[in-house]
Design a protein around this motif. Structure first.
Motif, PDB file in Angstrom:
ATOM      1  N   GLU A  32      11.719  -8.577 -23.830  1.00  0.00           N
ATOM      2  CA  GLU A  32      12.675  -7.556 -24.247  1.00  0.00           C
ATOM      3  C   GLU A  32      13.672  -7.236 -23.142  1.00  0.00           C
ATOM      4  OE1 GLU A  32      10.104  -4.390 -25.320  1.00  0.00           O
ATOM      5  OE2 GLU A  32       9.689  -5.159 -27.341  1.00  0.00           O
ATOM      6  N   ALA A  33      13.225  -7.326 -21.892  1.00  0.00           N
ATOM      7  CA  ALA A  33      14.101  -7.005 -20.757  1.00  0.00           C
ATOM      8  C   ALA A  33      14.990  -8.174 -20.355  1.00  0.00           C
ATOM      9  CB  ALA A  33      13.254  -6.578 -19.557  1.00  0.00           C
ATOM     10  N   ARG A  34      14.682  -9.366 -20.850  1.00  0.00           N
ATOM     11  CA  ARG A  34      15.369 -10.564 -20.369  1.00  0.00           C
ATOM     12  C   ARG A  34      16.881 -10.551 -20.607  1.00  0.00           C
ATOM     13  NH1 ARG A  34      11.935 -15.169 -21.914  1.00  0.00           N
ATOM     14  NH2 ARG A  34      10.730 -14.486 -20.110  1.00  0.00           N
ATOM     15  N   PRO A  35      17.373 -10.148 -21.799  1.00  0.00           N
ATOM     16  CA  PRO A  35      18.834 -10.146 -21.980  1.00  0.00           C
ATOM     17  C   PRO A  35      19.557  -9.300 -20.936  1.00  0.00           C
ATOM     18  CG  PRO A  35      17.739  -9.905 -24.094  1.00  0.00           C
ATOM     19  CD  PRO A  35      16.674  -9.792 -23.050  1.00  0.00           C
ATOM     20  N   GLN A  36      19.014  -8.114 -20.635  1.00  0.00           N
ATOM     21  CA  GLN A  36      19.649  -7.255 -19.638  1.00  0.00           C
ATOM     22  C   GLN A  36      19.582  -7.878 -18.253  1.00  0.00           C
ATOM     23  OE1 GLN A  36      21.490  -4.635 -20.204  1.00  0.00           O
ATOM     24  NE2 GLN A  36      21.920  -4.371 -18.015  1.00  0.00           N
ATOM     25  N   GLU A  37      18.477  -8.534 -17.944  1.00  0.00           N
ATOM     26  CA  GLU A  37      18.349  -9.209 -16.649  1.00  0.00           C
ATOM     27  C   GLU A  37      19.378 -10.331 -16.525  1.00  0.00           C
ATOM     28  OE1 GLU A  37      14.309 -10.459 -16.618  1.00  0.00           O
ATOM     29  OE2 GLU A  37      13.506  -8.467 -16.172  1.00  0.00           O
ATOM     30  N   ILE A  38      19.600 -11.050 -17.618  1.00  0.00           N
ATOM     31  CA  ILE A  38      20.596 -12.126 -17.611  1.00  0.00           C
ATOM     32  C   ILE A  38      21.998 -11.543 -17.435  1.00  0.00           C
ATOM     33  CG2 ILE A  38      21.694 -13.904 -19.033  1.00  0.00           C
ATOM     34  CD1 ILE A  38      18.923 -14.430 -20.267  1.00  0.00           C
ATOM     35  N   ILE A  39      22.276 -10.444 -18.129  1.00  0.00           N
ATOM     36  CA  ILE A  39      23.588  -9.797 -18.020  1.00  0.00           C
ATOM     37  C   ILE A  39      23.846  -9.337 -16.588  1.00  0.00           C
ATOM     38  CG2 ILE A  39      24.858  -7.701 -18.672  1.00  0.00           C
ATOM     39  CD1 ILE A  39      23.667  -8.068 -21.500  1.00  0.00           C
ATOM     40  N   GLU A  40      22.838  -8.744 -15.957  1.00  0.00           N
ATOM     41  CA  GLU A  40      22.995  -8.283 -14.573  1.00  0.00           C
ATOM     42  C   GLU A  40      23.197  -9.463 -13.624  1.00  0.00           C
ATOM     43  OE1 GLU A  40      19.525  -5.963 -13.908  1.00  0.00           O
ATOM     44  OE2 GLU A  40      20.203  -4.289 -15.158  1.00  0.00           O
ATOM     45  N   ALA A  63      19.177 -15.432 -12.669  1.00  0.00           N
ATOM     46  CA  ALA A  63      18.341 -14.621 -13.562  1.00  0.00           C
ATOM     47  C   ALA A  63      16.881 -15.053 -13.548  1.00  0.00           C
ATOM     48  CB  ALA A  63      18.883 -14.699 -14.985  1.00  0.00           C
ATOM     49  N   GLY A  64      16.602 -16.220 -12.953  1.00  0.00           N
ATOM     50  CA  GLY A  64      15.232 -16.712 -12.899  1.00  0.00           C
ATOM     51  C   GLY A  64      14.734 -17.255 -14.221  1.00  0.00           C
ATOM     52  N   VAL A  65      15.653 -17.845 -15.004  1.00  0.00           N
ATOM     53  CA  VAL A  65      15.267 -18.427 -16.293  1.00  0.00           C
ATOM     54  C   VAL A  65      15.780 -19.859 -16.367  1.00  0.00           C
ATOM     55  CG1 VAL A  65      15.327 -16.190 -17.460  1.00  0.00           C
ATOM     56  CG2 VAL A  65      17.370 -17.635 -17.482  1.00  0.00           C
ATOM     57  N   ALA A  66      15.215 -20.617 -17.288  1.00  0.00           N
ATOM     58  CA  ALA A  66      15.697 -21.975 -17.512  1.00  0.00           C
ATOM     59  C   ALA A  66      17.060 -21.923 -18.197  1.00  0.00           C
ATOM     60  CB  ALA A  66      14.707 -22.749 -18.377  1.00  0.00           C
ATOM     61  N   LYS A  67      17.857 -22.961 -17.986  1.00  0.00           N
ATOM     62  CA  LYS A  67      19.184 -22.992 -18.595  1.00  0.00           C
ATOM     63  C   LYS A  67      19.084 -22.939 -20.117  1.00  0.00           C
ATOM     64  CE  LYS A  67      23.564 -25.548 -18.425  1.00  0.00           C
ATOM     65  NZ  LYS A  67      24.248 -26.755 -17.908  1.00  0.00           N
ATOM     66  N   GLY A  68      18.066 -23.608 -20.671  1.00  0.00           N
ATOM     67  CA  GLY A  68      17.870 -23.579 -22.119  1.00  0.00           C
ATOM     68  C   GLY A  68      17.581 -22.175 -22.626  1.00  0.00           C
ATOM     69  N   THR A  69      16.810 -21.417 -21.856  1.00  0.00           N
ATOM     70  CA  THR A  69      16.510 -20.030 -22.229  1.00  0.00           C
ATOM     71  C   THR A  69      17.780 -19.193 -22.227  1.00  0.00           C
ATOM     72  OG1 THR A  69      14.297 -20.209 -21.262  1.00  0.00           O
ATOM     73  CG2 THR A  69      15.165 -17.985 -21.623  1.00  0.00           C
ATOM     74  N   LEU A  70      18.625 -19.415 -21.234  1.00  0.00           N
ATOM     75  CA  LEU A  70      19.893 -18.687 -21.156  1.00  0.00           C
ATOM     76  C   LEU A  70      20.731 -18.921 -22.406  1.00  0.00           C
ATOM     77  CD1 LEU A  70      22.091 -17.069 -19.678  1.00  0.00           C
ATOM     78  CD2 LEU A  70      22.732 -19.169 -18.495  1.00  0.00           C
ATOM     79  N   PHE A  71      20.800 -20.177 -22.852  1.00  0.00           N
ATOM     80  CA  PHE A  71      21.614 -20.501 -24.023  1.00  0.00           C
ATOM     81  C   PHE A  71      21.022 -19.945 -25.319  1.00  0.00           C
ATOM     82  CE2 PHE A  71      23.551 -23.751 -21.243  1.00  0.00           C
ATOM     83  CZ  PHE A  71      24.890 -23.496 -21.524  1.00  0.00           C
ATOM     84  N   LEU A  72      19.719 -19.662 -25.330  1.00  0.00           N
ATOM     85  CA  LEU A  72      19.123 -19.029 -26.504  1.00  0.00           C
ATOM     86  C   LEU A  72      19.689 -17.629 -26.713  1.00  0.00           C
ATOM     87  CD1 LEU A  72      15.336 -19.991 -26.233  1.00  0.00           C
ATOM     88  CD2 LEU A  72      16.980 -20.788 -27.944  1.00  0.00           C
ATOM     89  N   TYR A  73      19.954 -16.944 -25.614  1.00  0.00           N
ATOM     90  CA  TYR A  73      20.468 -15.578 -25.694  1.00  0.00           C
ATOM     91  C   TYR A  73      21.995 -15.543 -25.749  1.00  0.00           C
ATOM     92  CZ  TYR A  73      15.769 -13.946 -24.493  1.00  0.00           C
ATOM     93  OH  TYR A  73      14.425 -13.682 -24.501  1.00  0.00           O
ATOM     94  N   PHE A  74      22.629 -16.410 -24.978  1.00  0.00           N
ATOM     95  CA  PHE A  74      24.091 -16.416 -24.890  1.00  0.00           C
ATOM     96  C   PHE A  74      24.573 -17.866 -24.969  1.00  0.00           C
ATOM     97  CE2 PHE A  74      22.460 -12.812 -22.433  1.00  0.00           C
ATOM     98  CZ  PHE A  74      23.060 -11.760 -23.116  1.00  0.00           C
ATOM     99  N   PRO A  75      25.074 -18.288 -26.128  1.00  0.00           N
ATOM    100  CA  PRO A  75      25.402 -19.704 -26.330  1.00  0.00           C
ATOM    101  C   PRO A  75      26.593 -20.212 -25.518  1.00  0.00           C
ATOM    102  CG  PRO A  75      26.048 -18.380 -28.235  1.00  0.00           C
ATOM    103  CD  PRO A  75      25.251 -17.494 -27.354  1.00  0.00           C
ATOM    104  N   THR A  76      27.462 -19.306 -25.048  1.00  0.00           N
ATOM    105  CA  THR A  76      28.621 -19.729 -24.266  1.00  0.00           C
ATOM    106  C   THR A  76      28.852 -18.760 -23.109  1.00  0.00           C
ATOM    107  OG1 THR A  76      30.207 -18.409 -25.547  1.00  0.00           O
ATOM    108  CG2 THR A  76      29.743 -20.656 -26.338  1.00  0.00           C
ATOM    109  N   LYS A  77      29.630 -19.210 -22.138  1.00  0.00           N
ATOM    110  CA  LYS A  77      29.980 -18.335 -21.016  1.00  0.00           C
ATOM    111  C   LYS A  77      30.847 -17.178 -21.505  1.00  0.00           C
ATOM    112  CE  LYS A  77      32.673 -19.847 -17.601  1.00  0.00           C
ATOM    113  NZ  LYS A  77      33.126 -20.480 -16.330  1.00  0.00           N
ATOM    114  N   GLU A  78      31.690 -17.447 -22.506  1.00  0.00           N
ATOM    115  CA  GLU A  78      32.534 -16.397 -23.063  1.00  0.00           C
ATOM    116  C   GLU A  78      31.684 -15.292 -23.698  1.00  0.00           C
ATOM    117  OE1 GLU A  78      32.848 -19.590 -23.554  1.00  0.00           O
ATOM    118  OE2 GLU A  78      34.847 -20.175 -22.878  1.00  0.00           O
ATOM    119  N   ALA A  79      30.642 -15.694 -24.437  1.00  0.00           N
ATOM    120  CA  ALA A  79      29.758 -14.708 -25.070  1.00  0.00           C
ATOM    121  C   ALA A  79      29.024 -13.880 -24.022  1.00  0.00           C
ATOM    122  CB  ALA A  79      28.756 -15.417 -25.981  1.00  0.00           C
TER     123      ALA A  79
END
Length: 230
Positions: A32-40, A63-79
């Motif tokens: 649940e905290a991961r999206p905010q951690e990625i945003i920060e 963010a300490g996550v895999a690149k694939g995990t990052l794209f699950l939450y945010f599909p593009t750099k713009e998003a």
């Protein structure tokens, strides 16, 4: 097997079940905290490298996550950049709405609260970092300017407009000018701080400016009301 052995086995089983429950709960909270951690993390990378040079790989590593995990939450750099701006401006917009909802406060209290809240936002180092990024890259990436306007400027303007109509009874004809009259001196002072922060010159305190500007605006409003009655 003796009674004591059975008790020990049951106790071990209960402890193991408890450990599993705690582990599942921790993973759930972590997810649940991961999206905010990625945003920060994205904010830190954008601030250091700029938008163009920042990569999703850098952000994932930060963010300490895999690149694939990052794209699950945010599909593009713009998003992801849009999410950064939305998260960055959310509390400020909520604070403006709360001020607007306080119908029992005086015009002076409301005006000063709005200006002080804006001053604190503009004095925040995160604001400085993001505005510096926008000034450097918005002309090269028009979509960045559009994102900033949609997620920050437009929503803040709407909050200001509602305050103007509810508190001061202004008309729709002069709202556009009112926005800049209200925020112009604070934005100018913020830009001055950004440009000359490394020089041995006095820096304007935005909160003190907000308080002083409140009195100037109230005096001007009173003079206008007096001239209208003559």
């Amino acid at each position: 097997m003796g009674l004591n052995s059975e008790i020990d086995i049951n106790r071990d089983h209960q402890n193991h079940s408890s450990d599993i429950s705690i582990s599942v709960s921790q993973r759930k909270r972590r997810k649940e905290a991961r999206p905010q951690e990625i945003i920060e993390a994205a904010f830190r990378i954008f601030s250091v490298h700029g938008y163009a040079a920042a990569t999703m790989m850098q952000i994932a590593k930060e963010a300490g996550v895999a690149k694939g995990t990052l794209f699950l939450y945010f599909p593009t750099k713009e998003a992801l950049f849009r999410a950064v701006i939305h998260a960055f401006s959310k509390q400020y917009r909520l604070n403006l709405e709360q001020i607007s909802d306080q119908s029992e406060v005086s015009v002076e209290q409301c005006l000063q609260a709005v200006l002080l809240e804006t001053a604190r936002q503009l004095q925040d180092p995160k604001t400085t970092a993001l505005i510096r990024l926008m000034l450097a890259e918005a002309t090269t990436f028009p979509d960045l300017a559009a994102t900033w306007h949609e997620e920050m400027t437009d929503k803040v303007w709407k909050a200001f407009d509602q305050l103007f109509l509810n508190t001061w009874g202004g008309s729709n004809n002069n709202i556009d000018l009112y926005r800049f009259v209200l925020t112009g001196p604070l934005i100018s002072a913020m830009l001055y701080r950004m440009l000359f922060q490394h020089l041995p010159v006095a820096m304007p305190d935005l909160e003190q400016l907000a308080k002083q500007y409140t009195h100037i605006l109230l005096s001007a409003m009173q003079n206008i009301q007096l001239s209208d009655t003559e």
